[in-house]
Design an enzyme around this catalytic site. Structure first.
Site, short mmCIF file in Angstrom:
data_model
loop_
_atom_site.label_atom_id
_atom_site.label_comp_id
_atom_site.label_asym_id
_atom_site.label_seq_id
_atom_site.Cartn_x
_atom_site.Cartn_y
_atom_site.Cartn_z
N PHE A 132 182.29 -75.81 102.56
CA PHE A 132 181.42 -76.31 101.50
C PHE A 132 180.68 -77.55 102.01
O PHE A 132 181.31 -78.46 102.56
CB PHE A 132 182.28 -76.67 100.29
N ASP A 201 191.24 -78.51 101.65
CA ASP A 201 190.54 -78.55 100.37
C ASP A 201 190.96 -77.32 99.58
O ASP A 201 190.76 -76.18 100.03
CB ASP A 201 189.03 -78.57 100.60
N TYR A 226 187.53 -78.77 87.86
CA TYR A 226 186.68 -78.02 86.90
C TYR A 226 186.52 -76.55 87.25
O TYR A 226 185.81 -75.84 86.57
CB TYR A 226 185.31 -78.70 86.76
N LYS A 227 187.15 -76.09 88.32
CA LYS A 227 187.04 -74.67 88.68
C LYS A 227 188.19 -73.90 88.02
O LYS A 227 188.25 -73.81 86.81
CB LYS A 227 186.99 -74.54 90.20
N ARG A 386 178.26 -63.78 94.08
CA ARG A 386 179.65 -64.21 94.03
C ARG A 386 180.25 -63.95 92.65
O ARG A 386 179.65 -64.31 91.63
CB ARG A 386 179.67 -65.71 94.34
C1 LIG Z 1 183.46 -77.29 94.39
C2 LIG Z 1 183.79 -77.89 95.68
C3 LIG Z 1 183.62 -79.27 95.90
C4 LIG Z 1 183.03 -80.12 94.81
O1 LIG Z 1 183.03 -81.46 95.11
P1 LIG Z 1 182.59 -82.52 93.99
O2 LIG Z 1 182.91 -83.81 94.58
O3 LIG Z 1 183.34 -82.17 92.75
O4 LIG Z 1 181.14 -82.33 93.74
C5 LIG Z 1 184.00 -79.79 97.12
N1 LIG Z 1 184.51 -78.99 98.10
C6 LIG Z 1 184.68 -77.66 97.92
C7 LIG Z 1 185.27 -76.83 99.00
C8 LIG Z 1 184.31 -77.08 96.72
O5 LIG Z 1 184.45 -75.77 96.54
#
Ligand SMILES: *Cc1c(COP(=O)(O)O)cnc(C)c1O
Length: 427
Positions: A132, A201, A226-227, A386
């Site tokens: 990401f 992560d 939030y996921k 997705r």
């Molecule tokens: C959703 C996601 C993020 C989101 O980071 P924020 O700091 O909440 O914007 C970070 N890393 C991964 C791998 C994600 O899937």
């Protein structure tokens, strides 16, 4: 099942599903099949009243007393303890705080510090090119600041990249684009054999697949609220540090909430013991209240087999969708980017298509089937459609209906309508 499953087959699977009642914990809008819980989880039914109570009573009436009387001050730890149960950690090892990006900065900085103390000549962070982007940006910025090099490799090049000059391996456990999952225990052991610390992560893992932080030997982990944890937009993220590392270093965002005695108001910093030092400043209490409701759904699932049972259903849902795509959508130009092998995939299915991926997703959304689009790089990594399958609230018939809509979108050609080609700011 060798034959293409029918809607009746899927309705029967739903009727026999021991987890089907968990859906009642959530407020799902009628007429929507929500396959984007991997990006923003749905609303827990208890959240509106809990948050309203926190606003009108705790804030509105009790005001500042609520830091003590409503337990606001300890909410990050208490929410962290609930998250710990979902990711294979012990109480006191996890804190809910700040954002994933910010927490990643803290743990990467801590990992580099510890790596330097133990192995002064290491110079690299290794990660995956398709990680990401925010993870890569944070690592790039930190490398620049500390004089390290960020080396990006493909998934099948990771093992070979674990050389003696690598300080930290930073990976996202389940890839946000493809849904491919690393074996945390194996990869961690490979890294440790070279004296490399691991940062994981769990954004697409926590609440989606069983995670065993304590059992896997991992060093650091962060994840998203939030996921799959259904904490609401901008929910606080979480951070976990292996107890052997927690007290070795005070992370660089050393705000007062990470202090051993914040209300002593001393001019010098004394880090709190344990994971509390990974907090920065004042935490978002209303958002913490909302995510606390999201986590209660996982506590309810514990009586039904917990993450192991959720995983079994998730694999059945993603497997069903892939089977329907293969049998009902062949000839429409889709590829499946998600691994077929169960041990190698998370809780989503990603389709590829040479053209039209964005418009097809928009056409599905117009029909109430909500997935999302992730852009490719024009080269090795294709555009992605997705679909996240959250076993807490998605059923087998939902999967069948989603595939049916996709068939109709393709067979009618409606995805080619000009209105579906217009890109929104957020995809
Ligand atoms: C959703 C996601 C993020 C989101 O980071 P924020 O700091 O909440 O914007 C970070 N890393 C991964 C791998 C994600 O899937």
């Amino acid at each position: 099942m060798n034959l293409t499953p029918t809607l009746q087959d899927c309705e029967l699977l739903d009727a026999q599903d021991p987890l089907r009642g968990l859906r009642n914990q959530f407020d799902l809008p009628p007429g929507v099949i929500y396959l984007d819980g991997n990006s923003l989880g749905v609303l827990p039914k208890t959240a509106p009243a809990r948050v309203a109570h926190a606003v009108t009573h705790e804030w509105g009436t009790d005001l500042i007393k609520s830091w003590n009387t409503a337990g606001w001050f300890t909410l990050p730890q208490r929410v962290g303890d609930k998250i710990a149960r979902v990711i294979g950690a012990q109480p006191g090892e996890v804190i809910a705080a700040d954002s994933t990006s910010i927490n990643l900065f803290k743990v990467l900085a801590a990992a580099l510090h510890i790596a330097k103390a133990d192995h002064p000549h290491k110079t690299k962070i290794v990660s995956e090119r398709s990680n990401f982007p925010t993870d890569l940006y944070i690592a790039e910025a930190l490398c620049k600041e500390r004089g390290y090099t960020l080396q990006l490799v493909e998934a099948d090049e990771i093992a070979a990249a674990l050389q003696a000059d690598v300080a930290v391996l930073m990976l996202t456990h389940v890839n946000y684009r493809t849904g491919a999952m690393h074996n945390m225990q194996t990869v961690t052991a490979q890294a440790h054999a070279q004296g490399i610390l691991t940062v994981w992560d769990l954004a697409h893992s926590a609440g989606a697949v069983p995670v065993d932080l304590n059992g896997s030997g991992a060093d650091f982990a962060v994840g998203c609220g939030y996921k799959y944890l259904n904490g609401g937009p901008g929910a606080p993220a979480f951070v976990w540090v292996h107890p052997q590392h927690t007290d070795r270093f005070w992370q660089p965002l050393a705000g007062w909430w990470g202090h051993a005695a914040p209300f002593a108001f001393t001019p010098d910093y004394q880090p709190a013991q344990g994971i509390t030092r990974y907090q920065c400043g004042t935490q978002p209490i209303l958002s913490l209240t909302a995510i606390d409701c999201g986590l209660d759904a996982f506590l309810a699932a514990e009586a039904l087999g917990g993450m192991a049972a959720l995983r079994q259903k998730s694999l059945a849902l993603t497997g069903l969708f892939m089977q329907l795509v293969r049998t009902r959508l062949h000839g429409h130009g889709f590829g499946i980017a998600t691994p077929v092998e169960e041990a190698l995939r998370g809780s989503q299915v990603s389709l590829t298509r040479a053209e039209g991926a964005y418009a097809i997703v928009q056409a599905l959304i117009a029909r109430g089937v909500i997935g999302d689009f992730r852009a490719g790089d024009g080269g090795q990594h294709a555009d992605i459609l997705r679909f996240g399958f959250t076993p807490l609230y998605i059923g087998y018939a939902d999967v069948w209906q989603a595939a049916e809509h996709l068939c109709q979108v393709m067979e009618s050609g409606e995805w080619q309508d000009a209105r579906f080609a217009q890109k929104n700011a957020v995809t």
